[in-house]
Design an enzyme around this catalytic site. Structure first.
Site, PDB file in Angstrom:
ATOM      1  CB  THR A 130      -5.786   2.379   5.114  1.00  0.00           C
ATOM      2  OG1 THR A 130      -5.216   1.174   4.598  1.00  0.00           O
ATOM      3  CG2 THR A 130      -6.036   3.359   4.001  1.00  0.00           C
ATOM      4  CD  GLU A 190      -2.614   1.404   2.537  1.00  0.00           C
ATOM      5  OE1 GLU A 190      -2.972   0.389   3.162  1.00  0.00           O
ATOM      6  OE2 GLU A 190      -2.870   2.563   2.911  1.00  0.00           O
ATOM      7  CB  SER A 195      -6.655  -9.972   4.802  1.00  0.00           C
ATOM      8  OG  SER A 195      -5.556 -10.015   5.683  1.00  0.00           O
ATOM      9  CG  ASN A 208      -5.487  -5.660   9.229  1.00  0.00           C
ATOM     10  OD1 ASN A 208      -6.150  -6.358   9.984  1.00  0.00           O
ATOM     11  ND2 ASN A 208      -5.318  -5.943   7.946  1.00  0.00           N
TER      12      ASN A 208
END
Ligand code: SF4
Length: 309
Positions: free
Chosen positions: A164, A126, A266, A224
């Protein structure tokens, strides 16, 4: 053993959309469908799609000229978009709309003449995509120490952006240090950290107050998921990242303990259930779910694909 499941956990709207994109492309256009990079950072998801006919590639040179190619949820740099055009690829872009929002912010700030600082993890796809979305250079930082080492003159027109999937707490600390050093700097505070990441971090915060150990189900390359694990460890709750039940080590617990389970954005629920099954082989379980925020966010499929009825 008392098991408390975090709520929410697992799939976010961007991941659901990215997986649907590959599945719908396979259904509508047939295999093979090429996917640049892992569509989301989860081995189970990638293997399931591979079994259905998706071909994952790191570089577009491996894609036959003119083939259908999906960009992953993490987004890509402009250079990749240019390469796709050169190879006349039929592109379906599964970049999460919340990542696209950060791309747009980067371009808007750059167009207004701001020098850009990105708070993010070096090497994460990302971050590579965001860095490659503007022609102007972007300074990448991750820590308070790196903020202190910045040497922009005090009157520089500065803006910052954030990946993010960062830790909300860590990002606030970095942003606070940035604004102390450069009071005129502009940026989103922690608002560009996505809703799903914030909700999962909040749930883990609440869970850690009630459990002895936390298991986070996810892969090591999932930003994350690793952030959830670090957050728990930082708060004093021992936490382990496991991708499925085979990685659970029973030396981490005793049967009297309360064990929390969360999962990265995910991670499919099937992997969470696999971890629970592994724990059930160790001790009888009492399972409950933490009351938590309900999520109703949905993203439309990218243009060129028809949604399932
Ligand atoms: Fe999009 Fe957030 Fe999911 Fe990433 S974690 S894919 S930014 S919704």
């Amino acid at each position: 053993m008392n098991i408390i499941l975090a709520q929410p956990r697992g799939f976010c709207a961007g991941v659901v959309r990215a997986i649907d994109t590959v599945e719908q492309a396979l259904e509508q256009f047939g295999a093979p469908v090429y996917v640049r990079h892992e569509i989301v950072h989860n081995r189970h998801v990638v293997q399931t799609l591979r079994d259905q006919g998706a071909v994952f590639v790191d570089e577009l040179e491996r894609v036959p000229v003119g083939a259908l190619t999906i960009f992953s949820a993490h987004g890509v740099a402009r250079e990749v978009e240019r390469q796709a055009l050169e190879r006349q690829l039929q592109v379906v872009d599964a970049t999460c709309p919340l990542v696209t929002k950060v791309h747009n912010h980067a371009r808007q700030y750059a167009a207004k003449g701001y020098q850009l600082i990105l708070i993010g993890e070096p090497g994460h796809p990302e971050v590579i995509g965001i860095l490659g979305q503007v022609d102007a250079p972007i300074t990448l930082i991750q820590t308070v120490e790196q903020v202190r080492a910045l040497d922009f003159p005090a009157d520089t027109l500065l803006a910052y952006l954030t990946q993010t999937t960062l830790s909300v707490d860590d990002t606030r600390t970095v942003v606070k240090t940035l604004t102390q050093r450069y009071p005129n700097i502009v940026g989103p505070d922690a608002r560009d950290i996505c809703y799903a990441v914030q909700n999962r971090q909040q749930a883990v915060r609440e869970l850690c107050a009630q459990v002895d150990v936390l298991l986070v189900v996810g892969n090591a390359n999932s930003a994350n998921a690793t952030t959830l694990c670090k957050q728990a460890n930082d708060s004093g709750t021992p936490s382990y990242l496991v991708s499925d039940g085979s990685e659970v080590d029973t030396r981490w617990f005793t049967p009297e303990m309360s064990v929390g389970i969360s999962a990265g954005a995910s991670t499919p629920e099937v992997s969470v259930q696999d971890v629970i099954a592994a724990l059930a082989r160790f001790a009888p379980l009492h399972i409950q779910t933490l009351p938590g925020r309900e999520e109703h966010v949905q993203f439309r499929l990218p243009p060129g694909l028809i949604a399932r009825q």
